[in-house]
Write a protein that holds these residues in place. Structure first.
Motif, PDB file in Angstrom:
ATOM      1  N   MET A  47       0.829  -1.201   0.000  1.00  0.00           N
ATOM      2  CA  MET A  47       0.000   0.000   0.000  1.00  0.00           C
ATOM      3  C   MET A  47       0.867   1.256   0.000  1.00  0.00           C
ATOM      4  N   ALA A  88      -1.883   4.698  -5.700  1.00  0.00           N
ATOM      5  CA  ALA A  88      -3.323   4.688  -5.453  1.00  0.00           C
ATOM      6  C   ALA A  88      -3.721   3.305  -4.952  1.00  0.00           C
ATOM      7  N   VAL A  89      -4.711   3.279  -4.062  1.00  0.00           N
ATOM      8  CA  VAL A  89      -5.197   2.027  -3.488  1.00  0.00           C
ATOM      9  C   VAL A  89      -6.715   1.985  -3.621  1.00  0.00           C
ATOM     10  N   LEU A  99       0.270   6.600   4.569  1.00  0.00           N
ATOM     11  CA  LEU A  99      -0.552   6.643   3.363  1.00  0.00           C
ATOM     12  C   LEU A  99      -1.120   8.031   3.096  1.00  0.00           C
ATOM     13  N   THR A 140      -1.848   9.499  -0.497  1.00  0.00           N
ATOM     14  CA  THR A 140      -2.064   8.442  -1.481  1.00  0.00           C
ATOM     15  C   THR A 140      -3.509   8.556  -1.975  1.00  0.00           C
ATOM     16  N   GLY A 178      -7.083   7.220  -2.957  1.00  0.00           N
ATOM     17  CA  GLY A 178      -7.843   6.061  -2.511  1.00  0.00           C
ATOM     18  C   GLY A 178      -9.277   6.072  -3.006  1.00  0.00           C
ATOM     19  N   LEU A 197     -10.508   5.288   4.696  1.00  0.00           N
ATOM     20  CA  LEU A 197      -9.632   6.055   3.809  1.00  0.00           C
ATOM     21  C   LEU A 197      -9.366   7.443   4.377  1.00  0.00           C
ATOM     22  N   PHE A 252      -5.978   9.507   3.040  1.00  0.00           N
ATOM     23  CA  PHE A 252      -5.945   9.359   1.588  1.00  0.00           C
ATOM     24  C   PHE A 252      -6.549  10.587   0.923  1.00  0.00           C
ATOM     25  N   VAL A 256      -9.270  11.079  -1.426  1.00  0.00           N
ATOM     26  CA  VAL A 256     -10.376  10.229  -1.855  1.00  0.00           C
ATOM     27  C   VAL A 256     -10.965  10.770  -3.151  1.00  0.00           C
TER      28      VAL A 256
END
Length: 207
Positions: free
Chosen positions: A72, A77-78, A111, A114, A116, A138, A143, A145
């Motif tokens: 991750m 991106a996750v 994270l 990042t 998400g 998230l 993240f 989002v």
């Protein structure tokens, strides 16, 4: 750029896996590297010590959660993909986000920034409740989002399973497009987003 999709279903090759694979395939078509993680094929165990909120070091449980967390952190991106079970989040995904969050991610929030997104698959009911829980996770982990304008909720009760839900699959495709567009734009601009000044370690709590 890399997209990681985490399949939180106990069935490693079911409807949730199919949705995650479609997300990965579309990102690949857009030129991104991709990786899929099927939690059903990993060892994810529940908390064994009960001291998560008072620990000052990462979780010592010897399973695959730390390895997935490293994937991750390495991704740009996750996507969390999870099924509806009993009107709620699947127990496997619930265990993973709890163990990952409290056991590994809360110390430095690695994270942060990042990209998400969440994808929820179910036969008929409970999609939005599960989607909200994943979105809250998230946000907790800071993240960025993104979405298509609608929650990515895919119904699997049609004659062709998730393939019957063309609207849900279109929302998934458009969400992946936004992930790729935003991630690529940030990378090409050279923008370095600021990290938060506080880490919210939550150490020292008891009870």
């Amino acid at each position: 750029m890399r997209l990681l999709a985490i399949n939180g279903s106990e069935r490693a090759r079911g409807s949730t896996w199919m949705a995650a694979q479609r997300a990965l395939a579309h990102a690949s078509e857009r030129g991104w590297d991709t990786e899929g993680v099927d939690l059903a094929e990993r060892r994810v165990v529940r908390c064994e010590c009960g001291r998560c909120n008072s620990r000052t070091d990462p979780c010592p449980v010897d399973d695959d959660v730390a390895d997935v967390v490293r994937s991750m952190i390495a991704a740009d991106a996750v996507v969390f993909a999870a099924p509806v079970h009993g009107f709620g989040l699947s127990s496997l995904m619930q265990t993973f986000i709890e163990r990952a969050g409290v056991g590994h991610l809360r110390f430095e929030r690695p994270l942060t920034n990042t990209i998400g997104a969440a994808v929820v698959i179910g036969r008929r009911y409970g999609h939005l409740d599960v989607h909200a829980q994943l979105m809250h996770n998230l946000l907790l982990n800071r993240f960025i989002v993104v979405g298509s304008g609608f929650p990515v909720t895919i119904h699997s009760g049609g004659e062709e399973g998730i393939l019957s839900d063309t609207e849900g699959l279109d929302s998934l495709r458009r969400t992946v497009d936004r992930i790729v567009d935003i991630g690529t734009a940030l990378a090409e601009s050279g923008t370095v987003l600021p990290r938060p000044r506080d880490a919210e370690r939550r150490v020292g709590r008891t009870g």
